[in-house]
Design an enzyme around this catalytic site. Structure first.
Site: not given
Ligand code: NAP
Length: 664
Positions: A254, A293
């Protein structure tokens, strides 16, 4: 200073040297140190024991466990609200996350008990007849995966994001390793501590990783599921892990979504739909400071009304964000200063294609006021359809006609939700048919539904959440569908006897057994699947048919007029009412005295198969097909019922539902 710990192998592990300092986004004060690394081997071996314990329970036992957990969390939710404002969220924002997450657990648990069997396997669809004589049949079943669910969540919903994945996984029978976004991990950690305190889950059913989980993804296999929520970039990186691809590990994503909201061409300024659109758009832009999101990013409106709409919406959006711990604050902060920098960079990129209607005043720390843009030439624009500013930002896109509006909505390349505000059924039909393939959910609202509509941006546990293309191609929730993401569907073929043993439900052709007494004299636990009653016969007379017709008022000609009935292609002449046959059937199989059978609660799958004429004789076979515990004192017994005539031809079949006491 908060120090959210990981929970791995039954131990709480404090932040490591790699921990980062987290700041309050509204004030800039340091609030937590979070991060570290954990041993993936311990995570997996501990989860494996929990998987076995979960699979030893049946589906309803697991659903009851999830309901009990939701009740427990509900009782301690104020502990979560106490931390909520540190994430930049107001109490109202927190309601979506905390109460929304707990509510989702309740709904999924209830659906698990109402729509899934009180057994070990889920039955998907009907028994398929694969042979002429019915000695070889097929049935699709779903069983729990034997691995682990790795749940990686975004920062914006630290509670809902975990619970909406945890509830389906637990009911499916799969243990979870939860990895929240570091930025808001302290809130997820507080929730996991409450879950562990509850003592309701088998040891290892939930583990928590704050920080990094090493090479965990490289160690996953075909029985595991990665369920990711976050940015498209991270999703791409993680789903490309070679071993995940090689092993065929399920990966649910997602991710970013450029959701659209269309104002129907019929919605003139001042119409109810115009007002509903304005209200919902303002709410979407400001709730969680736009970090949802599902938030509306592109507002697609009739070109002749675009300026008026921009003016009206801007008036609703003049809100000053503030510290969410202050009760008067209507809009809180972005989650971090880094997130604000990211949003401002996106606005910079948009500037080539957009004009500013309202700009977010330059506020301190991670505070940012609503920003409204217009895009005068949405056909020529590209960035606005491709990049997500994950903050309080939306852009108005003018359209010429409904076909143009559909094309613009679909330019997002696949989204979680698109909405339509119209009172015109023809527009509704055109837009849904034109957009549905590109959007996981299409939300319509108008004057008829406005008072009860749940909102463009609310994923509901009953409905699927996910979307094609840019939204990640994943799907979560949707009632039982969400549980099945953690189960394997398998086509099972064999004789009715063997298949019945596998499914725990009697199917036609499986052995019938005779109990020591009438089955309605037996308690819920005494009744055996397959226990059968064959009744005496009863002849149907013309007097019966006429009596029933006049008694009920059903004097349809097929029962009353020989010539007219004969002229009908279905009947040889006057025939008995189907409802008369059902009533006579009950008269044949019922046991009249007070006993364990408490009530008849319905019939399923009724079909009348051959007409019954005066002089025909009716008899019934009643077989215990399925048992489902309902309360502490009684459960539902479903009986497979077949009515036949004197030639053994099938007259009617149905499933009779009764409530039967455990004692009696
Ligand atoms: P993100 O930076 O992609 O991080 C998402 C998750 O991935 C976090 O728990 C992050 O952990 C983890 N992560 C990142 N790099 C990783 C790696 N190398 N190995 C394992 N885990 C890793 O996204 P975000 O900034 O938290 O969220 C914002 C984004 O989420 C927006 O683009 C939004 O559109 C999207 N979103 C989508 C939905 C949906 O249902 N479609 C819902 C909510 C948000 P760390 O924080 O520890 O880096």
């Amino acid at each position: 200073m908060l120090e959210p710990a990981s929970f791995v192998g039954g131990e709480w592990i404090a932040p490591g040297p790699e921990a980062v300092t987290l700041l309050n986004p509204a004030t800039g004060a340091a609030i937590a140190r979070a991060g570290g690394s954990v041993d993936p081997e311990v995570l997996l071996s501990h989860a494996s024991g929990a998987g076995a314990a979960l699979r030893a329970m049946n589906i309803h036992d697991r659903a009851r466990m999830v309901k009990a957990l939701a009740t427990y969390l509900d009782g301690r939710k104020e502990e979560l609200y106490a931390l909520n404002s540190l994430t930049g969220a107001t109490r109202k924002d927190g309601w979506i996350d905390i109460d929304g997450g707990i509510g989702t657990m309740f709904v999924i648990a209830s659906k698990g008990r109402r729509e899934m069997p009180d057994g070990d396997v889920y039955l998907d669809g009907i028994v398929e007849q694969l042979s002429r004589n019915g000695t070889f049949v097929g049935q699709h079943i779903a069983v729990p995966l034997q691995g682990v669910a790795v749940q990686i969540n975004a920062f914006n919903f630290p509670i809902w994001g975990m619970l909406e994945k945890l509830a389906p996984a637990l009911i499916a029978g799969v243990p979870s390793i939860v990895k929240p976004a570091t930025q808001t991990s302290y809130l997820t950690e507080a929730c996991v501590r409450i879950i562990i305190d509850s003592g309701l889950l088998p040891d290892g059913a939930v583990q928590l990783v704050v920080g990094r989980f090493g090479d965990l993804l490289d160690r996953l296999g075909p029985q595991d599921v990665v369920s990711f929520t976050g940015s498209a970039d991270t999703a791409f990186k993680l789903r490309s892990t070679p071993s995940l691809l090689r092993q065929g590990t399920r990966f649910i994503a997602e991710q970013d979504s450029l959701n659209a909201a269309i104002l129907g061409a019929d919605a003139e300024a001042g119409s109810p739909e115009w007002d509903i659109f304005l209200k919902e758009a303002a709410r979407e832009i400001t709730t969680k400071a736009g970090q949802k999101c599902t938030a509306m990013r592109r507002l697609i409106v009739p070109a002749d009304r675009a300026d008026a709409l921009a003016e009206a919406l801007a008036a609703k959006l003049s809100i000053t964000p503030g510290d969410p711990s202050d009760e008067v604050t209507r809009m809180g902060a972005l989650v971090s200063a880094e997130q604000k920098t990211d949003v401002l960079a996106k606005l910079d990129a948009f500037s080539a294609e957009t004009k500013i209607v309202l700009t977010g005043a330059d506020t301190d720390h991670a505070l940012m006021a609503p920003t409204l843009l217009t895009c005068p030439d949405p056909d020529a624009a590209t960035i606005i359809h491709e990049q997500e500013a994950f903050g309080p930002v939306a852009t108005i896109l003018p359209y010429r006609d409904t076909g143009h509006a559909i094309a613009l909505a679909n330019r997002g390349g696949g989204s979680l939700v698109t909405s339509l505000f119209t009172h015109d059924p023809a527009i509704a039909r055109q837009v849904v048919h034109g957009t549905a393939a590109w959007h996981g959910r299409v939300y319509m609202n108008d004057r008829d539904s406005a008072a009860e509509a749940t909102g463009h941006g609310s994923p509901l546990p009953h409905m699927t959440h996910g979307g094609p293309g840019r939204a990640g191609g994943g799907e979560e929730l949707g009632g039982v569908r969400g549980i099945l993401h953690y189960m394997q569907r398998t086509a099972v073929q064999g004789s009715p006897r063997l298949l019945s043993a596998v499914s725990g439900q009697w199917i036609k052709g499986a052995p019938e057994t005779k109990g020591p007494k009438h089955p309605f004299r037996r308690t819920f636990h005494q009744i055996a699947i397959g226990e059968t009653l064959h009744t005496d016969t009863r002849e149907i007379t013309l007097e019966d048919i006429e009596h029933f017709a006049h008694f009920t008022g059903d004097t349809f000609y097929a029962h009353m007029d020989e010539a007219a009935a004969q002229a009908n292609p279905f009947f040889p002449g006057r025939v008995a009412h189907g409802y008369l046959l059902l009533s006579f059937a009950a008269g044949l199989f019922v046991q009249p005295d007070p006993g364990p059978v408490l009530a008849n609660t319905g019939l399923e799958g009724l079909s009348f198969q051959s007409p019954v004429s005066p002089g025909d004789a009716l008899k019934v076979r009643l077989t215990a097909k399925r048992k489902t515990r309902r309360t502490d004192t009684y459960g539902e017994v479903a009986w497979d019922v077949t009515l036949t005539n004197q030639d053994d031809a099938q007259v009617a079949t149905y499933t009779l539902l009764t409530m039967v006491a455990y004692d009696g």
